[in-house]
Write an enzyme that holds these catalytic residues in place. Structure first.
Site, PDB file in Angstrom:
ATOM      1  N   ARG A  17       0.658  -1.257  -0.035  1.00 48.54           N
ATOM      2  CA  ARG A  17       0.044  -0.037   0.017  1.00 48.54           C
ATOM      3  C   ARG A  17       0.885   1.488  -0.142  1.00 48.54           C
ATOM      4  O   ARG A  17       1.017   1.979  -1.108  1.00 48.54           O
ATOM      5  CB  ARG A  17      -1.140   0.070   1.305  1.00 48.54           C
ATOM      6  CG  ARG A  17      -2.152   1.070   1.182  1.00 48.54           C
ATOM      7  CD  ARG A  17      -1.857   2.256   1.707  1.00 48.54           C
ATOM      8  NE  ARG A  17      -1.223   2.329   2.972  1.00 48.54           N
ATOM      9  CZ  ARG A  17      -1.063   3.518   3.411  1.00 48.54           C
ATOM     10  NH1 ARG A  17      -0.894   4.573   2.848  1.00 48.54           N
ATOM     11  NH2 ARG A  17      -0.549   3.389   4.815  1.00 48.54           N
ATOM     12  N   ASP A  18       1.408   1.464   1.178  1.00 50.11           N
ATOM     13  CA  ASP A  18       2.213   2.786   1.194  1.00 50.11           C
ATOM     14  C   ASP A  18       3.569   2.756   0.261  1.00 50.11           C
ATOM     15  O   ASP A  18       4.023   3.747   0.069  1.00 50.11           O
ATOM     16  CB  ASP A  18       2.676   3.097   2.755  1.00 50.11           C
ATOM     17  CG  ASP A  18       2.864   4.419   2.854  1.00 50.11           C
ATOM     18  OD1 ASP A  18       2.667   5.507   2.206  1.00 50.11           O
ATOM     19  OD2 ASP A  18       3.358   5.018   4.032  1.00 50.11           O
ATOM     20  N   HIS A 209       4.718   4.428  12.627  1.00 55.86           N
ATOM     21  CA  HIS A 209       4.899   4.353  11.144  1.00 55.86           C
ATOM     22  C   HIS A 209       5.771   5.480  10.888  1.00 55.86           C
ATOM     23  O   HIS A 209       5.554   6.550  11.068  1.00 55.86           O
ATOM     24  CB  HIS A 209       3.535   4.537  10.311  1.00 55.86           C
ATOM     25  CG  HIS A 209       3.507   4.552   9.185  1.00 55.86           C
ATOM     26  ND1 HIS A 209       3.309   3.542   8.221  1.00 55.86           N
ATOM     27  CD2 HIS A 209       4.021   5.950   8.305  1.00 55.86           C
ATOM     28  CE1 HIS A 209       3.394   3.877   6.870  1.00 55.86           C
ATOM     29  NE2 HIS A 209       3.771   5.064   6.717  1.00 55.86           N
ATOM     30  N   HIS A 211       8.864   7.268   8.133  1.00 57.05           N
ATOM     31  CA  HIS A 211       9.352   7.423   6.760  1.00 57.05           C
ATOM     32  C   HIS A 211      10.740   7.713   7.031  1.00 57.05           C
ATOM     33  O   HIS A 211      11.021   8.218   7.973  1.00 57.05           O
ATOM     34  CB  HIS A 211       8.645   8.425   5.917  1.00 57.05           C
ATOM     35  CG  HIS A 211       7.219   8.009   5.453  1.00 57.05           C
ATOM     36  ND1 HIS A 211       6.821   8.278   4.204  1.00 57.05           N
ATOM     37  CD2 HIS A 211       6.200   7.549   5.957  1.00 57.05           C
ATOM     38  CE1 HIS A 211       5.594   7.676   3.868  1.00 57.05           C
ATOM     39  NE2 HIS A 211       5.130   7.384   4.939  1.00 57.05           N
ATOM     40  N   CYS A 242       4.226   9.533   0.522  1.00 55.97           N
ATOM     41  CA  CYS A 242       2.734   9.919   0.701  1.00 55.97           C
ATOM     42  C   CYS A 242       2.228  10.945  -0.618  1.00 55.97           C
ATOM     43  O   CYS A 242       3.066  11.861  -0.446  1.00 55.97           O
ATOM     44  CB  CYS A 242       2.068  10.659   1.952  1.00 55.97           C
ATOM     45  SG  CYS A 242       0.653  11.302   1.875  1.00 55.97           S
ATOM     46  N   ASN A 251       9.248   4.747   3.084  1.00 58.36           N
ATOM     47  CA  ASN A 251       9.127   4.271   4.381  1.00 58.36           C
ATOM     48  C   ASN A 251      10.333   3.442   4.755  1.00 58.36           C
ATOM     49  O   ASN A 251      11.302   3.304   4.053  1.00 58.36           O
ATOM     50  CB  ASN A 251       7.907   3.192   4.552  1.00 58.36           C
ATOM     51  CG  ASN A 251       6.673   3.663   4.050  1.00 58.36           C
ATOM     52  OD1 ASN A 251       5.896   3.868   5.068  1.00 58.36           O
ATOM     53  ND2 ASN A 251       6.398   3.474   2.635  1.00 58.36           N
TER      54      ASN A 251
END
Length: 314
Positions: A17-18, A209, A211, A242, A251
């Site tokens: 996803r990310d 979470h 980055h 993002c 990430n």
């Protein structure tokens, strides 16, 4: 006093996803399934397989429905997807997914800039999502983006993060992620915010979470562990960013997190060599080098093995 580290930490894989949502190359369903299978085979037990958002906003995630429908579920693995509204929840349910993650920004400036709503208005809008989730026996978690800094606002006051936490708790959501969307967090900030949240909201299952925009993600994870958090997100090959946060890079690489924790004597349940294989495949599929230190330098134990081998050959 001797510092006591935990024996185990949980890693959630968010690469599908990310990791992929900011890539120029859009992977096929089959390629995503290949990465999914490899991640699960490596020992990952929580995995974010995509998001159910408007395809024009994030075209990389337009086929998440197909990924869910075609994936081979493995017992004991939690599969989830990011959603932004009721329509996203309905799509997830229709595809056959039983867990979703709702997200809001702690920063009012970020929230208004991207959604034309304040964080309070966003969370209030989740009430209809929760009604559907409850009726259909689904599970839900929450994510609070820009918890450590905002590209529009700068530093985000703790009060704004706490307001979002309280909003989620009113909805009955007790699994919450604090997200460093633009990689602005530092270890002291992570320790202080993490410690505060763990103490103030003991009923919450906390996730962090990070980055790696400014190369502080691993240090931030160590600080998060010291603060009492035991679950962290990572993305294979350090992919990601993002699309709604200017300057947000990838990430923290899952394989780098696993390597660091294993070197610290902390178990993740993940096979590092297989995680590295997943990262290599992801880099090959997206067509550029992985942002992963352990892929470039190798494992620490490889150096020891090479030294032993060299000495035995003398």
């Amino acid at each position: 006093m001797k510092k006591v580290w935990p024996s185990k930490v949980t890693i959630c894989e968010v690469g599908l996803r990310d990791g992929l949502q900011n890539e120029k190359k859009i992977l096929s369903v089959e390629e995503k399934l290949q990465l999914l299978d490899m991640a699960v085979d490596s020992g990952v037990r929580i995995i974010e397989i995509g998001s159910f958002v408007h395809p024009k906003a994030v075209p990389q995630m337009a086929d998440t429905d197909q990924v869910v429908q075609k994936m081979q579920k493995v017992d004991g693995v939690e599969y989830r997807a990011l959603v932004a509204n009721l329509k996203g929840v309905e799509r997830a349910h229709a595809a056959g997914l039983s867990k979703v993650k709702l997200t809001v920004s702690a920063s009012e400036a970020h929230c208004i800039n991207n959604f034309n709503k304040t964080p309070v208005e966003m969370i209030e809008g989740f009430a209809s999502c929760m009604e559907f989730i409850s009726k259909n026996n689904m599970e839900v978690s929450g994510a609070i983006s820009t918890s450590f800094g905002c590209p529009f606002q700068g530093k985000v006051p703790v009060e704004q993060v706490e307001n979002a936490v309280r909003g989620f708790l009113k909805l009955g959501i007790t699994e919450l992620s604090l997200s460093d969307t633009t990689g602005m967090a530092n270890p002291r900030q992570v320790y202080e915010l993490g410690s505060y949240m763990v103490k103030a909201f003991p009923q919450v299952q906390w996730v962090l979470h990070f980055h790696n925009t400014r190369d502080m993600a691993l240090a931030n994870i160590a600080a998060g562990i010291e603060a009492g958090v035991r679950t962290f997100d990572g993305a294979f090959a350090g992919l990601g960013g993002c699309p709604f946060a200017p300057g947000a890079s990838g990430n923290v690489a899952t394989e780098d997190v696993v390597h660091m924790l294993h070197e610290m004597g902390i178990d993740t349940g993940i096979n590092l060599l297989k995680a590295m294989d997943t990262a290599r495949m992801a880099a090959k599929l997206v067509g550029h080098e992985a942002a992963s230190a352990v892929l470039k330098a190798g494992r620490c134990e490889d150096i020891t093995k090479e030294k032993v081998q060299h000495q035995s050959n003398k």
